[in-house]
Design a protein around this motif. Structure first.
Motif, PDB file in Angstrom:
ATOM      1  N   GLY A  67       0.889  -1.233   0.022  1.00 23.01           N
ATOM      2  CA  GLY A  67       0.005   0.081  -0.034  1.00 23.01           C
ATOM      3  C   GLY A  67       0.832   1.003  -0.173  1.00 23.01           C
ATOM      4  O   GLY A  67       2.056   1.392   0.467  1.00 23.01           O
ATOM      5  N   THR A  68       0.275   2.270  -0.492  1.00 21.31           N
ATOM      6  CA  THR A  68       0.900   3.459  -0.618  1.00 21.31           C
ATOM      7  C   THR A  68       1.466   4.094   0.742  1.00 21.31           C
ATOM      8  O   THR A  68       2.507   4.533   0.836  1.00 21.31           O
ATOM      9  CB  THR A  68       0.259   4.546  -1.380  1.00 21.31           C
ATOM     10  N   GLY A  69       0.750   3.838   1.673  1.00 20.72           N
ATOM     11  CA  GLY A  69       1.151   4.534   2.934  1.00 20.72           C
ATOM     12  C   GLY A  69       2.401   3.760   3.564  1.00 20.72           C
ATOM     13  O   GLY A  69       3.188   4.790   4.190  1.00 20.72           O
ATOM     14  N   ARG A  70       2.116   2.782   3.928  1.00 19.14           N
ATOM     15  CA  ARG A  70       3.592   1.798   4.029  1.00 19.14           C
ATOM     16  C   ARG A  70       4.760   2.198   3.148  1.00 19.14           C
ATOM     17  O   ARG A  70       5.677   2.264   3.840  1.00 19.14           O
ATOM     18  CB  ARG A  70       3.118   0.571   4.149  1.00 19.14           C
ATOM     19  N   VAL A  71       4.716   2.168   1.945  1.00 23.15           N
ATOM     20  CA  VAL A  71       5.515   2.353   1.014  1.00 23.15           C
ATOM     21  C   VAL A  71       6.403   3.639   1.254  1.00 23.15           C
ATOM     22  O   VAL A  71       7.695   3.883   1.358  1.00 23.15           O
ATOM     23  CB  VAL A  71       5.134   2.102  -0.386  1.00 23.15           C
ATOM     24  N   ALA A 170       7.741   9.362  11.386  1.00 22.85           N
ATOM     25  CA  ALA A 170       6.519   9.264  12.590  1.00 22.85           C
ATOM     26  C   ALA A 170       5.232   9.683  12.079  1.00 22.85           C
ATOM     27  O   ALA A 170       4.204   9.061  12.336  1.00 22.85           O
ATOM     28  CB  ALA A 170       7.213  10.000  13.927  1.00 22.85           C
ATOM     29  N   ALA A 171       5.118  10.815  11.355  1.00 21.32           N
ATOM     30  CA  ALA A 171       3.854  11.387  11.115  1.00 21.32           C
ATOM     31  C   ALA A 171       3.247  10.295  10.048  1.00 21.32           C
ATOM     32  O   ALA A 171       1.922  10.047  10.219  1.00 21.32           O
ATOM     33  CB  ALA A 171       4.050  12.597  10.383  1.00 21.32           C
ATOM     34  N   LEU A 172       4.015   9.733   9.118  1.00 16.10           N
ATOM     35  CA  LEU A 172       3.449   8.943   8.257  1.00 16.10           C
ATOM     36  C   LEU A 172       2.941   7.595   8.938  1.00 16.10           C
ATOM     37  O   LEU A 172       1.978   7.043   8.410  1.00 16.10           O
ATOM     38  CB  LEU A 172       4.449   8.413   7.134  1.00 16.10           C
ATOM     39  N   LEU A 173       3.810   7.200   9.799  1.00 19.88           N
ATOM     40  CA  LEU A 173       3.302   5.889  10.577  1.00 19.88           C
ATOM     41  C   LEU A 173       1.847   6.212  11.276  1.00 19.88           C
ATOM     42  O   LEU A 173       1.092   5.362  11.288  1.00 19.88           O
ATOM     43  CB  LEU A 173       4.233   5.243  11.596  1.00 19.88           C
ATOM     44  N   LEU A 174       1.764   7.306  11.919  1.00 17.13           N
ATOM     45  CA  LEU A 174       0.607   7.753  12.543  1.00 17.13           C
ATOM     46  C   LEU A 174      -0.597   7.981  11.474  1.00 17.13           C
ATOM     47  O   LEU A 174      -1.710   7.909  12.082  1.00 17.13           O
ATOM     48  CB  LEU A 174       0.756   9.324  13.421  1.00 17.13           C
ATOM     49  N   SER A 175      -0.398   8.198  10.272  1.00 17.34           N
ATOM     50  CA  SER A 175      -1.300   8.482   9.461  1.00 17.34           C
ATOM     51  C   SER A 175      -1.867   7.197   8.515  1.00 17.34           C
ATOM     52  O   SER A 175      -2.631   7.255   7.835  1.00 17.34           O
ATOM     53  CB  SER A 175      -0.829   9.502   8.333  1.00 17.34           C
ATOM     54  N   LEU A 176      -1.156   6.149   8.922  1.00 15.29           N
ATOM     55  CA  LEU A 176      -1.716   4.892   8.120  1.00 15.29           C
ATOM     56  C   LEU A 176      -3.186   4.644   8.304  1.00 15.29           C
ATOM     57  O   LEU A 176      -3.654   3.997   7.201  1.00 15.29           O
ATOM     58  CB  LEU A 176      -0.861   3.520   8.631  1.00 15.29           C
TER      59      LEU A 176
END
Length: 391
Positions: A67-71, A170-176
Motif C-alpha cells: 500500500g502507498t502509506g506503508r511504502v 513518525a507522522a506517516l506511521l501515525l497516518s496509516l
C-alpha cells in the motif's frame, strides 16, 4: 479525513525535495576533506540516480503488496538513514555506500505518491505537489548554508535534514489509518491501459522525441542542482558558504513557478506552457553566458528555475493527448526511465568536463541540452498533430 491525508501527502513531497539539492550545495565544502577531485560528485549523483531507477521500477509491485502509506513511510525512513549516514561519513567510499539507500528511498516514494494522487485526487493537486517538492528543494540548500555559515559544517546540515525525515516518518506511521480509509493502505485499484513492451512504446510515433525531451529536462535540472554552487565558487569566486544558499535560488524559481503554473494552465494548454518554460529558461541561460557579474548570475539561476517549473508536469499531463489514453501508462513509465537516465548520466558527464576542461562551460553545456530539448518538443508536437488529423 480526506483533507488531512492530502496535507500529509503535501508534507511528504516537501520532504522528498529536501535532500535533492543537498549534495550540490555542500560539495564545494566536502570534496577537499575527502581528498577527491570536484568531479567526483558525479559518481555519487550517479549512484543515487541508479538507486532511484531500480526502486521506481519496483514501486508498482511494492505498492500492490504494502500500500502507498506503508511504502511512503518505509521509503522516507530509508532516506533518513542514508542522510544520517552521509553526516557521519569520513571517506568517499562511505558516501558511495550510503548513496545506495539514498536513491532507493527517493524512487519508491516518488513513484508511489505520484500514482496515488493521480488515482484519488484532482489534477491540480499534481501540479501543486511538485510545487511542494520545490519548497523542500529550496529549503534544503538554505539549511545547509546555515550550517556552513554557523561553522557547524556540512555534517550538521545533513544531520538536520535527517532529523526532519525521521519526524516525517513518525507522522506517516501515525497516518496509516487514513491511507487505509482512502484505499492506500493496501492494494491499489486503477484503470488498466494497453500493456506495451519497451519495443512497443518505441514504435509509437513521437516516442523517441518524448523520451529525449524528458532526458534533457532532467539533465538540465539535475546539472544545475548539482553544479550551480560549484560554478559560483570556482568561476565567480563566491564563498562556498554563501554559494550554498544562492544555489537554492534555482529551486526557489521552480517552486514559485509551479505554484503559478497551476493557475496559468487555466488559460494556456500544455504545449504553450512548455514553450513558455523553454523561453524563460533560455533567457536565464543567456544571462549566465554573458559576463555580467555575480548579481546577474543569481538572477539567471532564479529565471532558470522559473523556466523549468512548468515543463515537467505539463509534459506528463500531455502524454495521453500525444499517445492516447490507452497507451499513456506504458509511455509514462518509459518517460520516467528516460528522465532518471538523464539525471544519472549528464551531471556526471559535466563533472568530467569541469574537472578536465573548465567549470566555466557550465552555461554552454546547459544551452546545448536546452536546444536539443526544444527541437525534440517541436517534433513531438508535430507528430502528435499529424496523428490527431489521421484519426
Amino acid at each position: 479525513m480526506v483533507h488531512l491525508l492530502l496535507a500529509v501527502i503535501y508534507i511528504s513531497f516537501i520532504s522528498l525535495g529536501l535532500p535533492d539539492a543537498l549534495l550540490g550545495a555542500a560539495w564545494p565544502s566536502m570534496y577537499g576533506s575527502f581528498g577527491v577531485p570536484v568531479s567526483y560528485a558525479g559518481f555519487i549523483s550517479m549512484i543515487i540516480a541508479l538507486g532511484t531507477i531500480v526502486s521506481s521500477l519496483q514501486s508498482a509491485r511494492l505498492t500492490r503488496r504494502l500500500g502507498t502509506g506503508r511504502v511512503t513511510a518505509i521509503s522516507v525512513a530509508i532516506t533518513a538513514a542514508a542522510l544520517f549516514g552521509f553526516s557521519v561519513s569520513s571517506s568517499f567510499w562511505m558516501l558511495c555506500l550510503w548513496a545506495v539507500p539514498y536513491g532507493l528511498g527517493a524512487g519508491s516514494v516518488d513513484a508511489s505518491l505520484n500514482n496515488y494522487v493521480a488515482l484519488h485526487y484532482a489534477s491540480r493537486h499534481m501540479s501543486w505537489l511538485h510545487c511542494m517538492w520545490g519548497i523542500g528543494a529550496s529549503v534544503g540548500p538554505y539549511i545547509m548554508g546555515l550550517a556552513l555559515t554557523g561553522r557547524y559544517g556540512w555534517h550538521m546540515g545533513y544531520r538536520t535534514i535527517a532529523l526532519l525525515q525521521i519526524l516525517l516518518t513518525a507522522a506517516l506511521l501515525l497516518s496509516l489509518p487514513l491511507w487505509k480509509k482512502q484505499g492506500g493502505g493496501g492494494p491499489e485499484d486503477g484503470s488498466q491501459s494497453a500493456a506495451l513492451s519497451l519495443g512497443g512504446v518505441l514504435r509509437l510515433p513521437g516516442a523517441f522525441a518524448s523520451m529525449t525531451v524528458f532526458f534533457c529536462y532532467c539533465a538540465v535540472e539535475q546539472t544545475i542542482g548539482l553544479w550551480a554552487s560549484s560554478y559560483l565558487v570556482l568561476h565567480l569566486g563566491i564563498p562556498a558558504e554563501t554559494a550554498a544558499g544562492y544555489a537554492g535560488l534555482f529551486f526557489l524559481g521552480i517552486t514559485v513557478g509551479r505554484g503559478a503554473s497551476g493557475f496559468l494552465t487555466l488559460r494556456l494548454n500544455d504545449a504553450r506552457m512548455v514553450h513558455l518554460g523553454l523561453t524563460i529558461l533560455a533567457a536565464g541561460l543567456a544571462l549566465l553566458l554573458l559576463p555580467l557579474g555575480t548579481g546577474f548570475a543569481l538572477t539567471a539561476l532564479l529565471l532558470a528555475g522559473l523556466g523549468c517549473a512548468p515543463i515537467y508536469p505539463c509534459l506528463i499531463h500531455s502524454t495521453p493527448d500525444h499517445f492516447g489514453a490507452d497507451h499513456s501508462q506504458a509511455v509514462i513509465g518509459v518517460q520516467m526511465a528516460s528522465a532518471y537516465a538523464g539525471t544519472c548520466l549528464m551531471p556526471f558527464f559535466f563533472g568530467l568536463i569541469a574537472n578536465n576542461v573548465s567549470v566555466a562551460l557550465f552555461p554552454v553545456y546547459l544551452t546545448v541540452l536546452l536546444a536539443i530539448m526544444a527541437g525534440m518538443h517541436r517534433r513531438l508536437i508535430r507528430v502528435s498533430r499529424q496523428r490527431i488529423r489521421e484519426d
